[in-house]
Design an enzyme around this catalytic site. Sequence first.
Site, PDB file in Angstrom:
ATOM      1  N   ASN A   1      36.444  33.981  36.337  1.00 55.29           N
ATOM      2  CA  ASN A   1      36.010  34.144  37.596  1.00 55.29           C
ATOM      3  C   ASN A   1      35.898  33.497  38.208  1.00 55.29           C
ATOM      4  O   ASN A   1      34.852  32.246  38.138  1.00 55.29           O
ATOM      5  CB  ASN A   1      34.501  35.866  37.965  1.00 55.29           C
ATOM      6  CG  ASN A   1      34.333  35.690  39.230  1.00 55.29           C
ATOM      7  OD1 ASN A   1      34.111  35.033  39.912  1.00 55.29           O
ATOM      8  ND2 ASN A   1      34.818  37.105  39.394  1.00 55.29           N
TER       9      ASN A   1
ATOM     10  N   SER B   1      38.011  39.192  38.968  1.00 47.95           N
ATOM     11  CA  SER B   1      37.282  39.915  40.483  1.00 47.95           C
ATOM     12  C   SER B   1      36.543  40.911  40.680  1.00 47.95           C
ATOM     13  O   SER B   1      37.039  41.725  40.101  1.00 47.95           O
ATOM     14  CB  SER B   1      38.474  39.729  41.268  1.00 47.95           C
ATOM     15  OG  SER B   1      38.408  39.359  42.772  1.00 47.95           O
ATOM     16  N   GLU B   2      35.795  40.746  40.990  1.00 53.32           N
ATOM     17  CA  GLU B   2      34.309  41.422  41.735  1.00 53.32           C
ATOM     18  C   GLU B   2      34.928  42.680  42.156  1.00 53.32           C
ATOM     19  O   GLU B   2      33.778  43.618  41.853  1.00 53.32           O
ATOM     20  CB  GLU B   2      33.057  40.724  41.964  1.00 53.32           C
ATOM     21  CG  GLU B   2      33.221  39.651  43.200  1.00 53.32           C
ATOM     22  CD  GLU B   2      33.496  38.857  42.981  1.00 53.32           C
ATOM     23  OE1 GLU B   2      32.430  38.082  43.789  1.00 53.32           O
ATOM     24  OE2 GLU B   2      34.250  38.610  42.478  1.00 53.32           O
ATOM     25  N   ASN B   3      35.395  42.910  43.036  1.00 49.87           N
ATOM     26  CA  ASN B   3      36.573  43.640  43.800  1.00 49.87           C
ATOM     27  C   ASN B   3      37.278  44.872  42.230  1.00 49.87           C
ATOM     28  O   ASN B   3      37.430  46.407  43.537  1.00 49.87           O
ATOM     29  CB  ASN B   3      36.973  43.598  44.610  1.00 49.87           C
ATOM     30  CG  ASN B   3      38.464  42.336  44.890  1.00 49.87           C
ATOM     31  OD1 ASN B   3      38.184  41.806  43.874  1.00 49.87           O
ATOM     32  ND2 ASN B   3      39.494  42.832  45.100  1.00 49.87           N
TER      33      ASN B   3
END
Length: 213
Positions: A20, A43-45
């Site tokens: 990440n 990616s955290e989205n």
Amino acid sequence: MQDFIARRVAKELTENAVVNLGIGLPTRVANFVPNGMSVHFQSENGFVGLGPTPDDADIDPNITNAGGQPVTILPGGVFFDSATSFGIIRGGHVDITVLGALQVDEAGNIANYMIPGKLVPGMGGAMDLLSGAKKVIVAMEHTNKGNQKILKQCNLPLTAANAVDLIITEMGVIKVTPQGLQLIEINPEYTTEQVQKATEATLIIDDNLEVMV
């Protein structure tokens, strides 16, 4: 300078690692993956399988990283919701996270979200990443307009305690150890005295100090 730091961070990547990248400087790391190495950028989205920054002609507005910057997605990449994304992070499935910081200290504490009331981003997924990732790398410029960022003790609100493993700046590579911060590589443009002067925390100079390239 930022590309120099990102290129050095990329040397810490490992085959098939789930990685990440935080917003800002860390996103540049994706452009320097060693040839032939397979790395899965998360990616955290809601993505796994992000690729390098696209050319202007190849931008897809529907594919962005968590900072809203256009990115590419590689063959085999996948999309999913935020709940699944944070399940990956909190479940310990991220091998490496690369984050920027406002401050890091000799205990590996990190402060990397901005002061309330300022027109800047909040903490985002940093608290989850710092707790969930197996290895935490801070990639940042060594000072902020001459002000020291690597301290004896952070004085901003902590994002996480005892979380950082490695600090990579334009001046060198610093390992967080139980004994303190150990300078293991140095940019040949600087002396150890210059690096120490730019660092509030006392640095332990590695006996086998290497040249940072």
